[in-house]
Write a protein that holds these residues in place. Structure first.
Motif: not given
Length: 393
Positions: A122, A128, A130, A156
């Motif tokens: 992450k 946010e 990934w 993501t």
């Protein structure tokens, strides 16, 4: 005799200089050939490196190669894009280039274990994001370690879809649980003896009927959303006169508007859209129903529109309620999103109406959006393609 000796010496000297000249020519030719060969090898190496770079940069996945000292040897374009990097990375360590201690620890783990697959990383930013990382040590034919390769895949979107799925399941479960619990509770009460009291039994049965209708509406809305999102719903496009359709929607919702003493105002000019009349009816019904629910009592709901310069039609539905908070305007078309959860529960509905509106309008090639002045009103807009030869009244 001396003359022969002189001639022999002269011949020898001549032959010496001739061979020397020939040898020099051969040396020059050989040097030229060696230089040409070197240039060709250099050009071949340059071409190979260029092809390698093009190959690496054409990869969707981010690729990072580390040398035996764990410094960056190569990073492709996708890797730089994933991390938003524009600086030269070659020769830098992971920490110097990225400041990511977690990735540095992963590299150390790869050195200890030889390879690591499906590691989820992450990124420490507000969006946010990934990444899935697969990493392995690179060894030569003698088994000596030459470096490390890391491949990064952006997770993501998958994470967002997974979160959406979890929220969807949670919301559907909640929406189903509430009416089912009420139905179950009232049925148990009736079975325990309340059915013997006609007045109580009738009241309980009406509550059961109302919640059964709520379940049926939820299921129908879920099926509609599923059909729209999967593209299975086919539109039957034809010319649709909008003003008469709005009058029909007003008639259908007349009882609700009368109960709340809301005046329905049709300000639409004579516009004709290219649309599926049943789906457009659903769009208008959802928007007008919402306006009645969240508008003020003894107020009004207005429907209007106009023809735009690009040939599209813009229609709006406006209430005079408390409005929508600015932070909620971009989210009101999400499934199950409620700007005022407590009030929404009291008003009923499935929380899918505006999402259905958005999908139907988009299926028609239009756009949908909302504007609001908090404490004053809320207006929902959508666009449609005008039917051929449609005119404004």
């Amino acid at each position: 005799m001396w003359l022969l000796t002189l001639i022999a010496c002269a011949s020898a000297v001549g032959i010496h200089f001739w061979w020397r000249k020939q040898f020099s020519a051969l040396q020059g030719q050989r040097a030229a050939e060696i230089e040409t060969s070197q240039r060709r090898r250099q050009q071949t190496n340059v071409d190979a490196k260029a092809q390698q770079q093009v190959l690496f940069n054409s990869m969707i996945e981010g690729l990072l190669l580390l040398d035996r000292t764990q410094k960056i040897y190569l990073a492709n374009r996708a890797f730089k894009n994933l991390f938003g990097l524009k600086i030269e990375l070659r020769g830098k360590t992971i920490l110097e280039a990225l400041r990511l201690h977690e990735l540095d620890e992963l590299v150390k783990r790869v050195q200890a274990e030889g390879q690591v697959f499906d590691y989820e990383l992450k990124l420490p930013d507000l969006s946010e994001r990934w990444l899935r990382v697969n990493a392995s040590v690179i060894s030569n034919s003698a088994g000596e370690r030459e470096g490390t390769i890391l491949v990064f895949h952006d997770l993501t979107r998958l994470k967002q879809l997974e979160r959406t799925r979890e929220e969807f399941v949670a919301n559907v479960s909640h929406e189903l649980r509430t009416p089912l619990s009420l139905i179950k509770g009232y049925v148990e009460t009736l079975l325990d003896g309340a059915r013997n009291n006609p007045e109580v039994a009738e009241r309980f049965l009406k509550i059961i009927e109302r919640n059964t209708n709520r379940l049926d509406l939820l299921i129908q809305d879920l099926l509609t959303i599923s059909a729209l999102e999967s593209g299975r719903m086919k539109l039957n496009l034809q010319p649709v006169e909008l003003r008469p359709l709005v009058e029909k929607v007003f008639t259908d919702l007349g009882a609700k508007s009368e109960n709340k003493k809301v005046r329905l105002v049709n300000e639409l000019p004579e516009l004709t859209a290219s649309a599926d009349v049943n789906r457009l009816d659903q769009v208008l019904a959802n928007l007008v129903d919402n306006a009645i629910k969240y508008g003020r009592a003894n107020g009004s709901v207005k429907v209007g529109g106009k023809k735009l310069d690009d040939g599209k039609l813009e229609i709006f539905v406006q209430d005079d309620g408390p409005g929508i908070p600015p932070e909620a305007l971009d989210r009101v078309f999400e499934r199950f999103y409620r700007a005022d959860k407590a009030r929404s529960r009291d008003q009923g509905g499935t929380g899918l109406g505006l999402s259905i509106v958005k999908h139907i309008v988009q299926a028609h090639g239009g756009e949908v959006w909302a504007k609001s002045e908090p404490g004053k009103d809320a207006t929902f807009f959508f666009t449609l393609l005008a039917a051929a030869n449609s005119v404004t009244g």
